[in-house]
Motif scaffolding. Sequence first.
Motif, PDB file in Angstrom:
ATOM      1  N   SER A 119      36.479 -10.926   7.581  1.00 26.96           N
ATOM      2  CA  SER A 119      37.545 -11.193   8.551  1.00 26.96           C
ATOM      3  C   SER A 119      38.509 -10.009   8.571  1.00 26.96           C
ATOM      4  N   ARG A 120      39.073  -9.745   9.740  1.00 26.69           N
ATOM      5  CA  ARG A 120      39.898  -8.554   9.888  1.00 26.69           C
ATOM      6  C   ARG A 120      41.384  -8.882   9.998  1.00 26.69           C
ATOM      7  N   MET A 121      42.180  -7.927   9.552  1.00 21.30           N
ATOM      8  CA  MET A 121      43.623  -8.007   9.726  1.00 21.30           C
ATOM      9  C   MET A 121      43.955  -7.647  11.171  1.00 21.30           C
ATOM     10  N   THR A 122      45.068  -8.140  11.677  1.00 21.04           N
ATOM     11  CA  THR A 122      45.527  -7.680  12.983  1.00 21.04           C
ATOM     12  C   THR A 122      46.175  -6.320  12.791  1.00 21.04           C
ATOM     13  N   LEU A 123      46.268  -5.558  13.846  1.00 23.64           N
ATOM     14  CA  LEU A 123      46.889  -4.243  13.736  1.00 23.64           C
ATOM     15  C   LEU A 123      48.367  -4.352  13.386  1.00 23.64           C
ATOM     16  N   LYS A 124      49.020  -5.418  13.838  1.00 21.78           N
ATOM     17  CA  LYS A 124      50.418  -5.623  13.452  1.00 21.78           C
ATOM     18  C   LYS A 124      50.544  -5.828  11.942  1.00 21.78           C
ATOM     19  N   GLU A 125      49.583  -6.534  11.356  1.00 21.04           N
ATOM     20  CA  GLU A 125      49.596  -6.727   9.903  1.00 21.04           C
ATOM     21  C   GLU A 125      49.364  -5.408   9.186  1.00 21.04           C
ATOM     22  N   VAL A 126      48.523  -4.567   9.756  1.00 16.65           N
ATOM     23  CA  VAL A 126      48.217  -3.271   9.137  1.00 16.65           C
ATOM     24  C   VAL A 126      49.463  -2.386   9.110  1.00 16.65           C
ATOM     25  N   VAL A 127      50.131  -2.232  10.256  1.00 15.77           N
ATOM     26  CA  VAL A 127      51.255  -1.292  10.336  1.00 15.77           C
ATOM     27  C   VAL A 127      52.528  -1.831   9.696  1.00 15.77           C
ATOM     28  N   SER A 128      52.566  -3.116   9.366  1.00 16.79           N
ATOM     29  CA  SER A 128      53.765  -3.682   8.751  1.00 16.79           C
ATOM     30  C   SER A 128      53.621  -3.846   7.247  1.00 16.79           C
ATOM     31  N   HIS A 129      52.488  -3.415   6.693  1.00 17.71           N
ATOM     32  CA  HIS A 129      52.250  -3.578   5.262  1.00 17.71           C
ATOM     33  C   HIS A 129      53.209  -2.700   4.466  1.00 17.71           C
ATOM     34  N   VAL A 130      53.805  -3.283   3.436  1.00 20.35           N
ATOM     35  CA  VAL A 130      54.736  -2.542   2.591  1.00 20.35           C
ATOM     36  C   VAL A 130      53.949  -1.722   1.574  1.00 20.35           C
ATOM     37  N   LEU A 140      44.217  -4.407  -1.147  1.00 18.95           N
ATOM     38  CA  LEU A 140      44.414  -2.974  -0.977  1.00 18.95           C
ATOM     39  C   LEU A 140      43.181  -2.327  -0.366  1.00 18.95           C
ATOM     40  N   GLU A 141      41.996  -2.762  -0.782  1.00 22.90           N
ATOM     41  CA  GLU A 141      40.761  -2.224  -0.207  1.00 22.90           C
ATOM     42  C   GLU A 141      40.659  -2.592   1.273  1.00 22.90           C
ATOM     43  N   ALA A 142      41.098  -3.810   1.615  1.00 23.48           N
ATOM     44  CA  ALA A 142      41.097  -4.222   3.019  1.00 23.48           C
ATOM     45  C   ALA A 142      42.067  -3.373   3.823  1.00 23.48           C
ATOM     46  N   LEU A 143      43.254  -3.137   3.265  1.00 24.13           N
ATOM     47  CA  LEU A 143      44.236  -2.299   3.941  1.00 24.13           C
ATOM     48  C   LEU A 143      43.696  -0.896   4.156  1.00 24.13           C
ATOM     49  N   ASP A 144      43.057  -0.336   3.136  1.00 22.48           N
ATOM     50  CA  ASP A 144      42.506   1.017   3.257  1.00 22.48           C
ATOM     51  C   ASP A 144      41.480   1.098   4.380  1.00 22.48           C
ATOM     52  N   ALA A 145      40.613   0.101   4.470  1.00 21.46           N
ATOM     53  CA  ALA A 145      39.590   0.100   5.514  1.00 21.46           C
ATOM     54  C   ALA A 145      40.221   0.027   6.897  1.00 21.46           C
ATOM     55  N   HIS A 146      41.194  -0.854   7.067  1.00 20.23           N
ATOM     56  CA  HIS A 146      41.841  -1.016   8.370  1.00 20.23           C
ATOM     57  C   HIS A 146      42.697   0.198   8.723  1.00 20.23           C
ATOM     58  N   ALA A 147      43.439   0.704   7.737  1.00 17.93           N
ATOM     59  CA  ALA A 147      44.299   1.863   7.999  1.00 17.93           C
ATOM     60  C   ALA A 147      43.458   3.084   8.347  1.00 17.93           C
ATOM     61  N   TRP A 148      42.357   3.275   7.607  1.00 19.40           N
ATOM     62  CA  TRP A 148      41.454   4.390   7.924  1.00 19.40           C
ATOM     63  C   TRP A 148      40.944   4.272   9.360  1.00 19.40           C
TER      64      TRP A 148
END
Length: 205
Positions: A119-130, A140-148
């Motif tokens: 399942s994927r994060m929304t882009l709003k969740e990606v750019v608002s991550h602290v 963190l691995e999920a964030l890295d994949a989405h941010a990349w």
Amino acid sequence: LEHPFLAAPADEASMRALAPQFWEGGDGSSVGAAWRQGLDRSYILLRADVRVEDREGINPYQAAYFTYSAAALHETSDAIPTWLVRGLSSVMSNILVRDDHVQVGRVLPQHLQRLRSRSRMTLKEVVSHVRPGTTPLDTLEALDAHAWAFVHFLAFAEEGAHAPLLDAYVGAVLSGGDPATSLASTIGDVSRFETPFAVYIGRTL
């Protein structure tokens, strides 16, 4: 970086002793590199027993490239948001230097596989991550994949059509602008990219 200290722990046990926070609340066995800012200098840890397959399109030194890029971005400005630091560092981690050219932007198969199979994060969740801090490793691995993928999308999708927006955002943040305010005034509402982003990471090409 100014006088970074590089250490190469021999194995997981040695890495755990130097960076125990990665094993708090999850399995940190896949952590191949870490960066921390000390009082006197930057510290880069690279596990000596972690190997990446050396083949076309894959940089076998991804951990080192990622960690050094992230440390350099942090030293450039503390205002650069987490998603941009980790996303841009991930893109830079797969740079391939050849005798007569340099390849930038090669796909990271492990990130693409994660995005396509879970399942994927929304882009709003990606750019608002602290900042990660004690973020569980799986998150963190999920964030890295989405941010990349999002940085890759902004830089390269549609023949670079969105690259000026990314450049404007980086410039605004480095000029002292608030990351959230600068995002709204340059890239805009990231939700509008959800559909083209999904198409981008789902392509077979």
